[in-house]
Design a protein around this motif. Structure first.
Motif, mmCIF file in Angstrom:
data_model
loop_
_atom_site.group_PDB
_atom_site.id
_atom_site.type_symbol
_atom_site.label_atom_id
_atom_site.label_comp_id
_atom_site.label_asym_id
_atom_site.label_seq_id
_atom_site.Cartn_x
_atom_site.Cartn_y
_atom_site.Cartn_z
ATOM 1 N N ILE A 32 0.868 -1.177 0.000
ATOM 2 C CA ILE A 32 0.000 0.000 0.000
ATOM 3 C C ILE A 32 0.906 1.229 0.000
ATOM 4 C CG2 ILE A 32 -0.255 -0.068 2.542
ATOM 5 C CD1 ILE A 32 -3.024 1.333 2.055
ATOM 6 N N VAL A 57 -2.052 -1.538 -3.775
ATOM 7 C CA VAL A 57 -3.241 -0.750 -3.407
ATOM 8 C C VAL A 57 -2.774 0.687 -3.233
ATOM 9 C CG1 VAL A 57 -4.984 -0.340 -1.618
ATOM 10 C CG2 VAL A 57 -4.343 -2.701 -2.244
ATOM 11 N N LEU A 70 -8.300 -3.020 2.877
ATOM 12 C CA LEU A 70 -7.181 -3.791 2.302
ATOM 13 C C LEU A 70 -7.048 -5.138 3.004
ATOM 14 C CD1 LEU A 70 -3.614 -2.566 1.447
ATOM 15 C CD2 LEU A 70 -3.925 -4.585 2.830
ATOM 16 N N ASN A 74 -7.542 -8.722 1.258
ATOM 17 C CA ASN A 74 -6.307 -9.519 1.100
ATOM 18 C C ASN A 74 -6.116 -10.361 2.353
ATOM 19 O OD1 ASN A 74 -4.815 -8.317 -1.476
ATOM 20 N ND2 ASN A 74 -5.742 -6.608 -0.350
#
Ligand code: WQD
Length: 342
Positions: A32, A57, A70, A74
């Motif tokens: 991320i 992401v 997230l 995931n």
């Protein structure tokens, strides 16, 4: 199948090199990054090196709902490496609230969500800045933590305390805190490296941009320090050596059940080099001259600091291997890749 790891700030300089080493070690990686200080093309570089494209992401870790989404999308993330932070010392003095909000809210959000999603441990990117100006060198993990000399350094000190306090409160997680000395260089493939936005604050990117003709001349910030050649001394550590230490730390944290819940390691070579010696190393390694002059000291600079890496060497089984001339060659190859010499 190895565990799945979340790397915050994973398209950044140290983050991207760490993602490469995690993938080389067989881990699945989710990145991320809000791309505030990096480019999405870094993903192409990572894939070119490892043949694998990490899940990416785009998002801001200061928003807990972004992180929650997230982790929901995931599942199975077992470990986190937290690089996402603002890191310019000078800027932190001008914009302290940006630094406290970004660096501290990010960490608090991650810690808050870990137990809920079964994330076992977090590797935290800290810095030798927490030591301030050491009384003696080399410096080991027992050295006193001095009052921070910048809001940036203060966020690193406070972050370490947040981790310690949260775990002491009974949080069912572990952490390994890595205190970096001065990361430099680039991946030997020249597919990834340091990409400073604007005028580089750090020595090596300014040096390589000067060698490439992008900058007219490098200013050495002072040669009247109490050091052999008068310029400041640092412990410059190759970024790939540094990245490998994160993989070893992650494996230790996830696979060993008999380690302390919080461990701290200094990551350096154990060798101090002056600014002038680093310039000499670059010129020797590349054959390229770096136009430079001596200028006034830079406010806030520490005179000399280098690591005693004994604990990382013996407990992690990690040693910084890359010779500084090789690091300089890699830094130059990367500079030539991103900006062919004028
Ligand atoms: C190194 C030496 C400068 C530029 C900082 C942070 C640290 C980490 C790395 C984030 C100093 C000299 C520099 C130039 C120079 N940041 N220099 N001319 O200040 O040791 O560390 O960056 O993770 O936490 O504190 O690194 O590269 O800025 O400076 O002479 O144009 O190079 O005076 O002696 P520093 P740096």
């Amino acid at each position: 199948m190895k565990d799945k790891i979340l790397v915050t700030g994973g398209t950044g300089y140290i983050g991207s090199h760490t993602v490469v080493e995690l993938q080389n070690a067989g881990y699945d990686v989710v990145i991320i990054d809000n791309l505030s200080n990096s480019n999405i093309e870094v993903l192409d570089g990572i894939e070119a090196i490892t043949g694998k494209r990490p899940v990416f992401v785009q998002g801001d870790c200061t928003d807990i709902n972004t992180l929650r989404k997230l982790l929901e999308e995931n599942p199975g993330i077992k470990g986190i490496i937290n690089f996402a932070a603002s890191k310019a010392v000078g800027e932190s003095v001008q914009k302290p609230l940006l630094y406290y909000r970004n660096n501290l809210n990010t960490l608090v959000n991650l810690l808050d969500l870990m137990p809920e999603f079964g994330v076992k441990g977090i590797v935290f990117s800290s810095s030798c800045t927490v030591y301030g100006e050491p009384d003696v060198n080399p410096i080991d993990e027992t050295a006193p933590i001095k009052p921070a000399t910048s809001p940036y350094g203060n966020t690193k000190q406070i972050s370490e305390e947040i981790i310690e306090d949260y775990i002491a409160s009974g949080a069912p997680i572990k952490s390994i805190i890595l205190r970096y000395f001065n990361p430099i260089g680039a991946h030997p493939s020249a597919c990834i490296g340091e990409l400073p936005l604007g005028v580089p604050q750090n020595l090596v990117p300014y040096l390589t941009q000067t060698a490439a003709g992008i900058r007219k001349e490098l200013t050495v910030f002072g040669n009247d320090y109490n050091t052999p050649d008068g310029s400041c001394i640092r412990d410059y550590i190759d970024v790939v050596d540094l990245a490998k230490a994160h993989v070893i730390a992650m494996k230790r944290m996830l696979d060993n059940n008999d380690t302390d819940q919080v461990e701290i390691f200094n990551l350096g070579t154990g060798r101090g080099l002056s600014v002038l010696e680093l310039i000499e190393s670059f010129e020797r390694a590349t054959g390229v001259k770096v136009p430079h002059k001596i200028g006034p000291r830079r406010a806030g600079d520490i005179e000399k600091i280098w690591a005693a890496p004994k604990k990382a060497n013996e407990v992690l089984g990690w040693v910084a291997n890359v010779p500084v001339d090789e690091t300089m060659k890699n830094a130059w190859a990367w500079q030539c890749k991103v900006s062919p010499k004028k």
